[in-house]
Design a protein around this motif. Structure first.
Motif, PDB file in Angstrom:
ATOM      1  N   SER A  49     -72.676 -12.819  63.324  1.00 34.00           N
ATOM      2  CA  SER A  49     -72.708 -13.200  61.910  1.00 34.00           C
ATOM      3  C   SER A  49     -71.294 -13.220  61.327  1.00 34.00           C
ATOM      4  CB  SER A  49     -73.653 -12.311  61.108  1.00 34.00           C
ATOM      5  OG  SER A  49     -73.361 -10.974  61.303  1.00 34.00           O
ATOM      6  N   ALA A  50     -70.384 -12.399  61.869  1.00 33.00           N
ATOM      7  CA  ALA A  50     -68.991 -12.440  61.379  1.00 33.00           C
ATOM      8  C   ALA A  50     -68.369 -13.801  61.682  1.00 33.00           C
ATOM      9  CB  ALA A  50     -68.180 -11.321  62.032  1.00 33.00           C
ATOM     10  N   LEU A  51     -68.581 -14.308  62.897  1.00 35.14           N
ATOM     11  CA  LEU A  51     -68.032 -15.622  63.254  1.00 35.14           C
ATOM     12  C   LEU A  51     -68.685 -16.733  62.418  1.00 35.14           C
ATOM     13  CD1 LEU A  51     -67.864 -15.243  67.153  1.00 35.14           C
ATOM     14  CD2 LEU A  51     -65.908 -15.595  65.614  1.00 35.14           C
ATOM     15  N   ALA A  52     -69.970 -16.575  62.148  1.00 34.95           N
ATOM     16  CA  ALA A  52     -70.675 -17.600  61.358  1.00 34.95           C
ATOM     17  C   ALA A  52     -70.173 -17.616  59.913  1.00 34.95           C
ATOM     18  CB  ALA A  52     -72.184 -17.363  61.406  1.00 34.95           C
ATOM     19  N   SER A  53     -69.913 -16.440  59.348  1.00 37.06           N
ATOM     20  CA  SER A  53     -69.377 -16.364  57.973  1.00 37.06           C
ATOM     21  C   SER A  53     -68.027 -17.059  57.896  1.00 37.06           C
ATOM     22  CB  SER A  53     -69.137 -14.926  57.544  1.00 37.06           C
ATOM     23  OG  SER A  53     -70.328 -14.306  57.293  1.00 37.06           O
ATOM     24  N   ASP A  54     -67.227 -16.777  58.888  1.00 35.20           N
ATOM     25  CA  ASP A  54     -65.899 -17.393  58.985  1.00 35.20           C
ATOM     26  C   ASP A  54     -65.983 -18.916  59.057  1.00 35.20           C
ATOM     27  OD1 ASP A  54     -63.952 -15.482  59.115  1.00 35.20           O
ATOM     28  OD2 ASP A  54     -63.175 -16.321  61.030  1.00 35.20           O
ATOM     29  N   TYR A  55     -66.859 -19.372  59.928  1.00 33.59           N
ATOM     30  CA  TYR A  55     -67.024 -20.820  60.138  1.00 33.59           C
ATOM     31  C   TYR A  55     -67.548 -21.471  58.852  1.00 33.59           C
ATOM     32  CZ  TYR A  55     -68.452 -25.135  62.632  1.00 33.59           C
ATOM     33  OH  TYR A  55     -68.608 -26.432  63.044  1.00 33.59           O
ATOM     34  N   ARG A  56     -68.483 -20.817  58.191  1.00 33.23           N
ATOM     35  CA  ARG A  56     -69.020 -21.373  56.939  1.00 33.23           C
ATOM     36  C   ARG A  56     -67.906 -21.511  55.894  1.00 33.23           C
ATOM     37  NH1 ARG A  56     -74.294 -18.803  54.263  1.00 33.23           N
ATOM     38  NH2 ARG A  56     -72.945 -16.981  54.060  1.00 33.23           N
ATOM     39  N   ARG A  57     -67.055 -20.498  55.825  1.00 30.48           N
ATOM     40  CA  ARG A  57     -65.927 -20.553  54.882  1.00 30.48           C
ATOM     41  C   ARG A  57     -65.032 -21.759  55.186  1.00 30.48           C
ATOM     42  NH1 ARG A  57     -65.723 -15.172  54.520  1.00 30.48           N
ATOM     43  NH2 ARG A  57     -64.632 -14.955  56.498  1.00 30.48           N
ATOM     44  N   LYS A  58     -64.774 -21.981  56.465  1.00 33.17           N
ATOM     45  CA  LYS A  58     -63.917 -23.123  56.850  1.00 33.17           C
ATOM     46  C   LYS A  58     -64.565 -24.448  56.462  1.00 33.17           C
ATOM     47  CE  LYS A  58     -61.814 -21.370  61.090  1.00 33.17           C
ATOM     48  NZ  LYS A  58     -61.921 -21.498  62.527  1.00 33.17           N
ATOM     49  N   ILE A  59     -65.867 -24.522  56.642  1.00 37.22           N
ATOM     50  CA  ILE A  59     -66.574 -25.775  56.302  1.00 37.22           C
ATOM     51  C   ILE A  59     -66.477 -26.017  54.797  1.00 37.22           C
ATOM     52  CG2 ILE A  59     -68.847 -26.901  56.221  1.00 37.22           C
ATOM     53  CD1 ILE A  59     -69.509 -25.274  58.831  1.00 37.22           C
ATOM     54  N   LEU A  60     -66.748 -24.971  54.014  1.00 36.70           N
ATOM     55  CA  LEU A  60     -66.723 -25.148  52.553  1.00 36.70           C
ATOM     56  C   LEU A  60     -65.315 -25.528  52.088  1.00 36.70           C
ATOM     57  CD1 LEU A  60     -69.125 -22.240  51.529  1.00 36.70           C
ATOM     58  CD2 LEU A  60     -69.595 -24.703  51.467  1.00 36.70           C
ATOM     59  N   LYS A  61     -64.312 -24.968  52.735  1.00 36.38           N
ATOM     60  CA  LYS A  61     -62.921 -25.263  52.383  1.00 36.38           C
ATOM     61  C   LYS A  61     -62.558 -26.700  52.744  1.00 36.38           C
ATOM     62  CE  LYS A  61     -58.448 -23.087  52.725  1.00 36.38           C
ATOM     63  NZ  LYS A  61     -57.717 -23.266  53.969  1.00 36.38           N
ATOM     64  N   ALA A  62     -63.179 -27.218  53.773  1.00 35.99           N
ATOM     65  CA  ALA A  62     -62.858 -28.586  54.233  1.00 35.99           C
ATOM     66  C   ALA A  62     -63.567 -29.670  53.416  1.00 35.99           C
ATOM     67  CB  ALA A  62     -63.230 -28.725  55.711  1.00 35.99           C
ATOM     68  N   LYS A  67     -66.873 -34.235  43.137  1.00 37.90           N
ATOM     69  CA  LYS A  67     -68.202 -33.770  42.764  1.00 37.90           C
ATOM     70  C   LYS A  67     -69.271 -34.174  43.784  1.00 37.90           C
ATOM     71  CE  LYS A  67     -71.027 -33.610  38.641  1.00 37.90           C
ATOM     72  NZ  LYS A  67     -71.823 -34.823  38.536  1.00 37.90           N
ATOM     73  N   ALA A  68     -69.133 -35.397  44.327  1.00 38.93           N
ATOM     74  CA  ALA A  68     -70.161 -35.923  45.236  1.00 38.93           C
ATOM     75  C   ALA A  68     -70.389 -35.030  46.453  1.00 38.93           C
ATOM     76  CB  ALA A  68     -69.763 -37.317  45.699  1.00 38.93           C
ATOM     77  N   PHE A  69     -69.418 -34.190  46.776  1.00 44.43           N
ATOM     78  CA  PHE A  69     -69.509 -33.390  48.000  1.00 44.43           C
ATOM     79  C   PHE A  69     -69.818 -31.918  47.722  1.00 44.43           C
ATOM     80  CE2 PHE A  69     -66.517 -36.865  48.660  1.00 44.43           C
ATOM     81  CZ  PHE A  69     -67.044 -37.461  49.800  1.00 44.43           C
ATOM     82  N   LYS A  70     -69.678 -31.530  46.475  1.00 43.58           N
ATOM     83  CA  LYS A  70     -69.620 -30.092  46.195  1.00 43.58           C
ATOM     84  C   LYS A  70     -70.958 -29.364  46.291  1.00 43.58           C
ATOM     85  CE  LYS A  70     -65.379 -29.193  46.056  1.00 43.58           C
ATOM     86  NZ  LYS A  70     -64.859 -28.551  47.255  1.00 43.58           N
ATOM     87  N   ASN A  71     -72.061 -30.109  46.232  1.00 47.16           N
ATOM     88  CA  ASN A  71     -73.351 -29.416  46.300  1.00 47.16           C
ATOM     89  C   ASN A  71     -73.854 -29.211  47.722  1.00 47.16           C
ATOM     90  OD1 ASN A  71     -73.546 -29.146  43.544  1.00 47.16           O
ATOM     91  ND2 ASN A  71     -74.365 -31.219  43.313  1.00 47.16           N
ATOM     92  N   PHE A  72     -73.082 -29.689  48.680  1.00 47.99           N
ATOM     93  CA  PHE A  72     -73.510 -29.614  50.086  1.00 47.99           C
ATOM     94  C   PHE A  72     -73.575 -28.161  50.562  1.00 47.99           C
ATOM     95  CE2 PHE A  72     -72.166 -29.412  54.593  1.00 47.99           C
ATOM     96  CZ  PHE A  72     -73.273 -30.020  55.158  1.00 47.99           C
ATOM     97  N   ILE A  73     -74.673 -27.833  51.246  1.00 50.57           N
ATOM     98  CA  ILE A  73     -74.830 -26.467  51.758  1.00 50.57           C
ATOM     99  C   ILE A  73     -74.918 -26.487  53.286  1.00 50.57           C
ATOM    100  CG2 ILE A  73     -76.301 -24.406  51.764  1.00 50.57           C
ATOM    101  CD1 ILE A  73     -77.308 -25.257  49.011  1.00 50.57           C
ATOM    102  N   PRO A  74     -73.924 -25.892  53.969  1.00 49.25           N
ATOM    103  CA  PRO A  74     -74.031 -25.760  55.427  1.00 49.25           C
ATOM    104  C   PRO A  74     -74.924 -24.566  55.780  1.00 49.25           C
ATOM    105  CG  PRO A  74     -71.873 -24.966  54.657  1.00 49.25           C
ATOM    106  CD  PRO A  74     -72.653 -25.367  53.430  1.00 49.25           C
ATOM    107  N   LEU A  75     -75.882 -24.783  56.643  1.00 46.89           N
ATOM    108  CA  LEU A  75     -76.785 -23.717  57.078  1.00 46.89           C
ATOM    109  C   LEU A  75     -76.370 -23.309  58.494  1.00 46.89           C
ATOM    110  CD1 LEU A  75     -80.123 -25.404  55.911  1.00 46.89           C
ATOM    111  CD2 LEU A  75     -78.828 -23.640  54.690  1.00 46.89           C
ATOM    112  N   MET A  76     -76.068 -22.039  58.656  1.00 45.95           N
ATOM    113  CA  MET A  76     -75.424 -21.600  59.891  1.00 45.95           C
ATOM    114  C   MET A  76     -76.443 -21.128  60.937  1.00 45.95           C
ATOM    115  SD  MET A  76     -72.647 -22.398  58.599  1.00 45.95           S
ATOM    116  CE  MET A  76     -71.572 -22.097  59.991  1.00 45.95           C
ATOM    117  N   THR A  77     -76.047 -21.305  62.203  1.00 49.88           N
ATOM    118  CA  THR A  77     -76.917 -20.905  63.307  1.00 49.88           C
ATOM    119  C   THR A  77     -76.173 -19.962  64.246  1.00 49.88           C
ATOM    120  OG1 THR A  77     -76.229 -22.854  64.558  1.00 49.88           O
ATOM    121  CG2 THR A  77     -78.245 -23.056  63.257  1.00 49.88           C
TER     122      THR A  77
END
Ligand code: DOR
Ligand code: ZN
Length: 348
Positions: A49-62, A67-77
């Motif tokens: 889960s630590a690696l997944a949190s990290d990866y999610r942060r990178k995705i949100l930062k990228a 506005k068109a992109f800001k509501n996107f939610i990455p769901l981690m596995t």
């Protein structure tokens, strides 16, 4: 029908990669889809889960700063290995980091060398997932080298999935990117427990296409496209309105040089025009009224999530798929059907 409005869809299977590739491909997924299930098969797999949190942060930062992109939610596995601990999985799910766990049989596909070699080593993990209602996503291919590449999905159902559903009857299972009539039939008989994602490319390709007039590395993916009878079974399943089949593109970008090589990577990059590709298929099958269920309703329902707010509009309009997508590290990616014309366009 020349215009179709559907609830904002989700993509239940994407490869976003990381670094420059992530920046190049993410906007395509994020502008079409509300949420996406993000695959954990990075070069260093997302096993905790630590690696997944990290990866999610990178995705949100990228995500682009619009506005068109800001509501996107990455769901981690969580990438399952023989060593995955039931308590880490349970904690990651309870903390809202993990949405699901992904089972790659070891060496079945790209970056799966750390995958599962002994499914029985995971009994405690499956027990836990069953208890907490966490879905198991399965790359359903037998890796026994004696098994023919075109039979690997059907054999995996016989050797592994049938037993798994019996042993853990309450475990929610999603068979990823199904490619055969065998899988469609299996999912239908187990539909209270098992669902399946279907890619746009498997709805459009059969195995002849890979070799038509020469070898086409950009049509090579795993599971590999099968005979026409299987493609037709997938089209029937996707457009049937059966709630156990829903959208998962398995968009899998690779640099052009890794695809056009003496040993080319598996993966087809469909993110650029994902929704338009599916819409074209549903139109060809005279089933546009079934599109929204497949793209936007059945997935969240199986996962036990709310539907997205908002809608997207597709119009009947011819346009050309780009020939190439640049990546800031100097490489490029070739989209599925590059340079070809599609008949439905997403309005932005
Ligand atoms: O073709 C594929 N490419 N199949 C997979 O299962 C993995 C994916 C990738 O990561 O490139
Ligand atoms: Zn995949």
């Amino acid at each position: 029908m020349d215009e179709i409005i559907i609830r904002r869809p989700d993509d239940w299977h994407v490869h976003l990669r990381d670094g420059a590739m992530l920046e190049a491909v993410l906007p395509y997924t994020a502008r079409q889809f509300g949420r996406a299930i993000v695959m954990p098969n990075l070069a260093v797999p997302v096993t905790t889960s630590a690696l997944a949190s990290d990866y999610r942060r990178k995705i949100l930062k990228a995500l682009p700063d619009e506005k068109a992109f800001k509501n996107f939610i990455p769901l981690m596995t969580c990438y399952l290995t023989d060593e995955t601990s039931a308590s880490d999985i349970g904690q990651g799910y309870a903390d809202g980091v993990f949405t699901a766990a992904k089972l790659y049989p070891a060496n079945a596909t790209t970056n799966s060398a750390h995958g599962v070699t002994n499914i029985n080593a995971l009994n405690a993990v499956f027990e836990k997932m069953q208890d907490i209602g966490m879905p198991l996503l399965v790359h359903g291919e037998e890796t026994d080298p004696e098994v023919d590449i075109f039979d690997r999905e059907a054999v995996y159902i016989d050797r592994v999935l049938t037993l798994l559903t019996q042993k853990f009857p309450k475990l929610k299972i999603i068979m990823e990117h199904v490619t055969t009539k065998d899988a469609v039939d299996f999912v239908r008989t187990q539909k209270n427990q098992v669902a399946a994602t279907i890619t746009a490319h498997h709805l459009m390709l059969n195995r002849n296409d890979i070799f038509q007039g020469g070898i086409h590395p950009h049509l090579y993916c795993l599971p590999i496209a099968k005979r026409e009878v299987h493609r037709l079974a997938l089209r029937e399943a996707a457009t049937s309105g059966d709630t156990c089949f829903f959208l998962g593109t398995d968009t899998a970008p690779h640099p052009l040089s890794d695809k056009e090589a003496s040993c080319g990577c598996a993966g087809i990059f469909t993110a650029v025009n994902a929704l338009e590709l599916y819409t074209q298929v549903f139109d060809e099958e005279n089933a546009l009224e079934k599109l929204e269920g497949f793209t936007s309703l059945y997935g969240p329902t199986f996962y036990g999530m709310d539907l997205n707010e908002g809608h997207v509009t597709l119009v009947r309009e011819k346009f050309r798929i780009p020939g190439s997508i640049p990546v800031s590290d100097g490489s490029s990616i070739r989209p599925f059907k590059a340079g070809q014309t599609l008949g439905w366009k997403l309005k932005y």
